[in-house]
Write a protein that holds these residues in place. Structure first.
Motif, PDB file in Angstrom:
ATOM      1  N   PRO A 457       0.835  -1.203   0.000  1.00  0.00           N
ATOM      2  CA  PRO A 457       0.000   0.000   0.000  1.00  0.00           C
ATOM      3  C   PRO A 457       0.870   1.253   0.000  1.00  0.00           C
ATOM      4  O   PRO A 457       2.030   1.227   0.431  1.00  0.00           O
ATOM      5  CB  PRO A 457      -0.804  -0.127   1.303  1.00  0.00           C
ATOM      6  CG  PRO A 457      -0.777  -1.584   1.637  1.00  0.00           C
ATOM      7  CD  PRO A 457       0.526  -2.100   1.133  1.00  0.00           C
ATOM      8  N   VAL A 458       0.310   2.351  -0.453  1.00  0.00           N
ATOM      9  CA  VAL A 458       1.093   3.562  -0.687  1.00  0.00           C
ATOM     10  C   VAL A 458       1.816   4.024   0.571  1.00  0.00           C
ATOM     11  O   VAL A 458       3.045   4.191   0.579  1.00  0.00           O
ATOM     12  CB  VAL A 458       0.188   4.685  -1.227  1.00  0.00           C
ATOM     13  CG1 VAL A 458       0.962   5.991  -1.329  1.00  0.00           C
ATOM     14  CG2 VAL A 458      -0.379   4.299  -2.584  1.00  0.00           C
ATOM     15  N   VAL A 459       1.069   4.248   1.653  1.00  0.00           N
ATOM     16  CA  VAL A 459       1.696   4.766   2.873  1.00  0.00           C
ATOM     17  C   VAL A 459       2.704   3.770   3.429  1.00  0.00           C
ATOM     18  O   VAL A 459       3.799   4.151   3.862  1.00  0.00           O
ATOM     19  CB  VAL A 459       0.620   5.108   3.926  1.00  0.00           C
ATOM     20  CG1 VAL A 459       1.267   5.423   5.273  1.00  0.00           C
ATOM     21  CG2 VAL A 459      -0.201   6.300   3.460  1.00  0.00           C
ATOM     22  N   ALA A 460       2.362   2.488   3.429  1.00  0.00           N
ATOM     23  CA  ALA A 460       3.284   1.474   3.932  1.00  0.00           C
ATOM     24  C   ALA A 460       4.586   1.482   3.134  1.00  0.00           C
ATOM     25  O   ALA A 460       5.684   1.368   3.704  1.00  0.00           O
ATOM     26  CB  ALA A 460       2.629   0.097   3.874  1.00  0.00           C
ATOM     27  N   ALA A 461       4.499   1.629   1.815  1.00  0.00           N
ATOM     28  CA  ALA A 461       5.706   1.653   0.987  1.00  0.00           C
ATOM     29  C   ALA A 461       6.572   2.856   1.317  1.00  0.00           C
ATOM     30  O   ALA A 461       7.797   2.740   1.457  1.00  0.00           O
ATOM     31  CB  ALA A 461       5.315   1.657  -0.489  1.00  0.00           C
ATOM     32  N   TRP A 462       5.929   4.045   1.429  1.00  0.00           N
ATOM     33  CA  TRP A 462       6.697   5.235   1.792  1.00  0.00           C
ATOM     34  C   TRP A 462       7.396   5.046   3.136  1.00  0.00           C
ATOM     35  O   TRP A 462       8.603   5.298   3.268  1.00  0.00           O
ATOM     36  CB  TRP A 462       5.774   6.453   1.860  1.00  0.00           C
ATOM     37  CG  TRP A 462       5.464   7.112   0.562  1.00  0.00           C
ATOM     38  CD1 TRP A 462       4.281   7.086  -0.108  1.00  0.00           C
ATOM     39  CD2 TRP A 462       6.338   7.920  -0.240  1.00  0.00           C
ATOM     40  NE1 TRP A 462       4.349   7.823  -1.264  1.00  0.00           N
ATOM     41  CE2 TRP A 462       5.603   8.348  -1.377  1.00  0.00           C
ATOM     42  CE3 TRP A 462       7.657   8.315  -0.112  1.00  0.00           C
ATOM     43  CZ2 TRP A 462       6.149   9.148  -2.364  1.00  0.00           C
ATOM     44  CZ3 TRP A 462       8.228   9.127  -1.100  1.00  0.00           C
ATOM     45  CH2 TRP A 462       7.479   9.523  -2.206  1.00  0.00           C
ATOM     46  N   ARG A 523       0.428  11.220   9.869  1.00  0.00           N
ATOM     47  CA  ARG A 523      -0.631  11.759   9.008  1.00  0.00           C
ATOM     48  C   ARG A 523      -1.574  10.653   8.553  1.00  0.00           C
ATOM     49  O   ARG A 523      -2.786  10.859   8.458  1.00  0.00           O
ATOM     50  CB  ARG A 523      -0.016  12.457   7.796  1.00  0.00           C
ATOM     51  CG  ARG A 523       0.755  13.719   8.141  1.00  0.00           C
ATOM     52  CD  ARG A 523      -0.183  14.849   8.502  1.00  0.00           C
ATOM     53  NE  ARG A 523      -1.041  15.201   7.373  1.00  0.00           N
ATOM     54  CZ  ARG A 523      -2.139  15.926   7.476  1.00  0.00           C
ATOM     55  NH1 ARG A 523      -2.536  16.360   8.662  1.00  0.00           N
ATOM     56  NH2 ARG A 523      -2.864  16.222   6.407  1.00  0.00           N
ATOM     57  N   SER A 524      -1.043   9.472   8.279  1.00  0.00           N
ATOM     58  CA  SER A 524      -1.905   8.370   7.860  1.00  0.00           C
ATOM     59  C   SER A 524      -2.810   7.931   8.997  1.00  0.00           C
ATOM     60  O   SER A 524      -3.975   7.580   8.775  1.00  0.00           O
ATOM     61  CB  SER A 524      -1.052   7.200   7.372  1.00  0.00           C
ATOM     62  OG  SER A 524      -0.334   6.609   8.445  1.00  0.00           O
ATOM     63  N   GLN A 525      -2.275   7.958  10.221  1.00  0.00           N
ATOM     64  CA  GLN A 525      -3.103   7.571  11.364  1.00  0.00           C
ATOM     65  C   GLN A 525      -4.211   8.590  11.609  1.00  0.00           C
ATOM     66  O   GLN A 525      -5.327   8.231  11.995  1.00  0.00           O
ATOM     67  CB  GLN A 525      -2.222   7.432  12.610  1.00  0.00           C
ATOM     68  CG  GLN A 525      -1.257   6.270  12.543  1.00  0.00           C
ATOM     69  CD  GLN A 525      -1.965   4.942  12.307  1.00  0.00           C
ATOM     70  OE1 GLN A 525      -2.761   4.474  13.119  1.00  0.00           O
ATOM     71  NE2 GLN A 525      -1.679   4.328  11.163  1.00  0.00           N
ATOM     72  N   GLN A 526      -3.904   9.872  11.396  1.00  0.00           N
ATOM     73  CA  GLN A 526      -4.944  10.896  11.522  1.00  0.00           C
ATOM     74  C   GLN A 526      -6.044  10.689  10.490  1.00  0.00           C
ATOM     75  O   GLN A 526      -7.234  10.858  10.776  1.00  0.00           O
ATOM     76  CB  GLN A 526      -4.325  12.283  11.363  1.00  0.00           C
ATOM     77  CG  GLN A 526      -3.394  12.671  12.497  1.00  0.00           C
ATOM     78  CD  GLN A 526      -2.673  13.976  12.224  1.00  0.00           C
ATOM     79  OE1 GLN A 526      -2.936  14.648  11.232  1.00  0.00           O
ATOM     80  NE2 GLN A 526      -1.745  14.334  13.102  1.00  0.00           N
ATOM     81  N   ALA A 527      -5.633  10.293   9.262  1.00  0.00           N
ATOM     82  CA  ALA A 527      -6.628  10.034   8.219  1.00  0.00           C
ATOM     83  C   ALA A 527      -7.476   8.825   8.572  1.00  0.00           C
ATOM     84  O   ALA A 527      -8.691   8.798   8.338  1.00  0.00           O
ATOM     85  CB  ALA A 527      -5.931   9.816   6.873  1.00  0.00           C
ATOM     86  N   VAL A 528      -6.847   7.808   9.171  1.00  0.00           N
ATOM     87  CA  VAL A 528      -7.593   6.620   9.586  1.00  0.00           C
ATOM     88  C   VAL A 528      -8.589   6.975  10.677  1.00  0.00           C
ATOM     89  O   VAL A 528      -9.746   6.538  10.677  1.00  0.00           O
ATOM     90  CB  VAL A 528      -6.626   5.517  10.065  1.00  0.00           C
ATOM     91  CG1 VAL A 528      -7.406   4.380  10.716  1.00  0.00           C
ATOM     92  CG2 VAL A 528      -5.815   4.998   8.898  1.00  0.00           C
ATOM     93  N   GLY A 529      -8.150   7.819  11.652  1.00  0.00           N
ATOM     94  CA  GLY A 529      -9.042   8.214  12.732  1.00  0.00           C
ATOM     95  C   GLY A 529     -10.215   9.039  12.257  1.00  0.00           C
ATOM     96  O   GLY A 529     -11.322   8.956  12.799  1.00  0.00           O
TER      97      GLY A 529
END
Length: 544
Positions: A457-462, A523-529
Motif C-alpha cells: 500500500p502507498v503509505v506502507a511503501a513510503w 498523518r496516515s493515522q490521523q486520516a484513519v481516525g
C-alpha cells in the motif's frame, strides 16, 4: 468542469504544460539533482570509499618530480608493451586521491580499457590489494549520463530542456509566486505540499535556471553537431582550430615508437611552473599523427578562476619530442564565444570558490530535488481528493503507476544511494570488477524499491523505504568501524575532515529520513481516525 483548450488563456495553457510536462520529467530530474548534489562532494566520498588513501592535504614530499617521472616511465613501458598502437593513451599520475598510476586506452576496435599500476614497480594492482571503487564519481556519472554513455547524455539533455520549459511555465502559472514564497500552511495536506513546492522553487529558481542552461551548454558539440560535421573533418579538428592548438595530422600507418615521456614531463613542469597531473598521447605508434599533451587535472580546489581553466597545457610531437605549442596557465583561447562557454562550464561544475561554492551548490541542488519531489507528490495528493479522470476507465491504474514511480524515484533512490555505500564495505575485496559490482548493487536495490512500491500500500511503501534508508544511514558509521576499523572520532583526531564529514552527513540524512517516516505515519493515522476503515480495506494514502 475543465476549460476547453481553444478557450484557455496563457496561464491555463501554461498550467497544463507545467503539470503534465513536469510530471513526466520530474522523476528523471529528481535523480539528476540528487546525484548531482552528492557528486559535488565526489572527492570526499571517494576518499571515504577508499580507506587506503591518505587524508586530504596530507604532507607530501616537497619535490616529488622524480617519483612522477618514474610513474610516467612505468606507464609508458606497460602501454608500449600491451598496446603499442591505439587510438589514445591516457596516464593519470599519482595524487592525493589515488596513489596508483591509472592508465586508459582505446584498442583498435575503439573499446575502452583501464588499469591501475604501482607507481614505483609498474606491477598491475589486483583487486585484493586495495578497495577498488568508483567512489563519488558514480554519482557524477549518474548525474549527467546515467552510466549510459552518449545515449545517457542525450537522455539527460532532453529532460534538462524539459526542465527549462517547466521553470518558465511555472513562473507564468504562479502569478503570485513571490507572495506564495512567504506562505506556508503546515498540516493542510494539498495546501502544504503546494506551499512547499512554491517555497523551494522560488528559493532556488536562479540556481535552477543557471544549472539547467549551463548543463546544456557544456555539451553543445554533442547536442548540435551538424555545423561541426559540415565544416570540419572531425570534432578534434574543430577544437584544434577553435582553441588555436596544433591541428591533428593524418595517420600514415607507419610504425614509430613514442618518444620518452619522462623527459618531456620534467620540461613541461618547468614551463608550466606546476606539477603535471595527466598525460595524453593521441595515436601512439604512428609516425605522423602521434601527439603528446601534458596538463593538470581539473580540481575543485578554488584555485581555478571562473573564466579560464588555469592549468595550462604543453603539446609535443609524439615521435620526435619537438614542442608544438604551449598554453600557459590561465591563458584564454577560442574567442569571446569560447570564453562564455568556459564560464558556463565552470559555473556548472563549481570549479571555483572552494568549499563555500560546493556547499552552496549542494544546498541548492537538494532544493531542486525537493522541488521535483514535492511537485510529483502534489500531483497525486490533488487527485486523491478529486480524480480528474484524465485517462477514462484506466485512470485508477495510471494513478497507481504514478504512485509507484513517485515512491521508487524519490524514497527508492535515497535507499539505493546509501546501499551503494554499504556495498562498498560489504563486497569482498578480491572480487573481479569490484567497482562494477558496487554500481550493480545500487541499481539492483533501486529496482527492488519499485517492486516493493508496487506490492505494498502507498503509505506502507513510503514509510518502509524511508525507515530502511534511515536505518542504513544511521548504521553506516558502525558498519565502517566493524569492517575497516575506523570511525568518526578517529577521523577528527587525525584531521581527516572529509571522511568525518561523510559520516556526519549520513547521520544527519538518517535523522531526516526518520523524521519523514514518522510524519507520514502520523498523518496516515490521523486520516484513519477521521474515516473508519471497513474490514480488509487498505490504509488510505491521504497521510501524504
Amino acid at each position: 468542469m475543465s476549460v476547453p483548450v481553444e478557450k484557455q488563456g496563457l496561464r491555463q495553457s501554461m498550467a497544463w504544460l507545467h503539470t503534465w510536462g513536469g510530471l513526466w520529467a520530474c522523476w528523471v530530474l529528481f535523480v539528476v539533482f540528487l546525484t548531482g548534489s552528492l557528486g559535488v562532494f565526489d572527492e570526499p566520498i571517494t576518499r571515504w570509499m577508499k580507506p587506503q588513501l591518505p587524508p586530504a592535504g596530507a604532507a607530501r614530499d616537497a619535490d616529488d618530480r622524480a617519483a612522477r617521472a618514474q610513474a610516467v616511465r612505468v606507464a609508458q613501458a606497460y602501454l608500449s608493451q600491451q598496446v603499442p598502437r591505439s587510438h589514445f593513451w591516457g596516464i593519470a599520475l599519482p595524487s592525493d586521491a589515488d596513489q596508483a598510476v591509472r592508465l586508459f586506452w582505446e584498442d583498435a576496435q575503439e573499446q575502452f580499457h583501464t588499469i591501475r599500476l604501482d607507481a614505483a614497480s609498474g606491477e598491475p594492482l589486483q583487486a585484493t590489494d586495495e578497495r577498488e571503487s568508483e567512489g563519488g564519481h558514480h554519482f557524477v556519472h549518474m548525474h549527467f549520463e546515467f552510466h549510459g554513455g552518449t545515449a545517457g547524455i542525450w537522455l539527460v539533455g532532453f529532460f534538462t530542456l524539459a526542465m527549462l520549459v517547466g521553470l518558465v511555465s511555472g513562473v507564468i502559472t504562479h502569478k503570485r509566486i513571490f507572495k506564495d514564497f512567504f506562505t506556508f500552511r503546515p498540516g493542510k495536506g494539498q495546501r502544504s505540499w503546494l506551499d512547499a513546492h512554491n517555497a523551494v522553487s522560488v528559493l532556488s529558481l536562479p540556481f535552477q535556471l543557471m544549472i539547467a542552461y549551463t548543463g546544456l551548454a557544456t555539451f553543445y558539440a554533442l547536442y548540435m553537431p551538424v555545423g561541426i560535421a559540415v565544416h570540419y573533418p572531425s570534432e578534434d579538428a574543430y577544437f584544434a582550430e577553435l582553441l588555436t592548438q596544433p591541428e591533428p595530422r593524418e595517420e600514415t600507418g607507419v610504425d614509430a615508437a613514442v618518444t620518452a615521456l619522462d623527459a618531456l614531463l620534467l620540461g613541461s613542469e618547468r614551463q608550466l611552473k606546476r606539477p603535471v597531473g595527466f598525460v595524453r598521447v593521441e595515436h601512439p605508434g604512428d609516425s605522423s599523427a602521434a601527439v603528446v599533451t601534458f596538463g593538470r587535472s581539473i580540481e575543485k580546489s578554488g584555485e581555478y578562476r571562473l573564466l579560464g581553466e588555469g592549468g595550462g597545457q604543453v603539446f609535443f610531437d609524439g615521435v620526435s619530442g619537438e614542442q608544438r605549442d604551449l598554453q600557459a596557465p590561465g591563458e584564454l583561447r577560442g574567442g569571446v564565444a569560447q570564453d562564455v562557454q568556459s564560464v558556463m562550464r565552470n559555473l556548472h561544475f563549481a570549479a571555483f570558490g572552494g568549499y563555500a561554492a560546493r556547499w552552496l551548490y549542494f544546498i541548492c541542488g537538494l532544493a531542486g530535488a525537493a522541488m521535483m519531489a514535492t511537485g510529483a507528490i502534489l500531483f497525486m495528493v490533488k487527485r486523491r481528493q478529486r480524480s480528474l479522470h484524465e485517462f477514462g476507465a484506466r485512470t485508477p491504474q495510471v494513478y497507481r503507476i504514478i504512485e509507484v514511480l513517485n515512491i521508487g524515484s524519490i524514497s527508492g533512490l535515497g535507499l539505493a544511494c546509501i546501499a551503494f555505500f554499504w556495498g562498498n564495505r560489504l563486497i569482498p575485496l578480491g572480487v573481479d570488477g569490484r567497482a562494477e559490482w558496487e554500481i550493480l548493487a545500487f541499481f539492483v536495490v533501486w529496482l527492488l524499491t519499485f517492486v516493493h512500491a508496487a506490492r505494498r500500500p502507498v503509505v506502507a511503501a513510503w514509510v518502509e523505504q524511508l525507515l530502511a534508508t534511515a536505518l542504513l544511514c544511521l548504521a553506516l558509521p558502525l558498519l565502517n568501524w566493524l569492517v575497516v576499523g575506523d570511525q568518526f572520532v578517529r577521523y577528527l583526531q587525525r584531521g581527516d575532515g572529509e571522511r568525518a564529514g561523510v559520516e556526519l552527513m549520513a547521520l544527519v540524512l538518517g535523522l531526516l529520513h526518520l523524521w519523514a517516516a514518522r510524519r507520514v505515519w502520523q498523518r496516515s493515522q490521523q486520516a484513519v481516525g477521521a474515516r473508519p476503515l471497513r474490514p480488509g480495506q487498505p490504509m488510505p494514502a491521504e497521510g501524504l
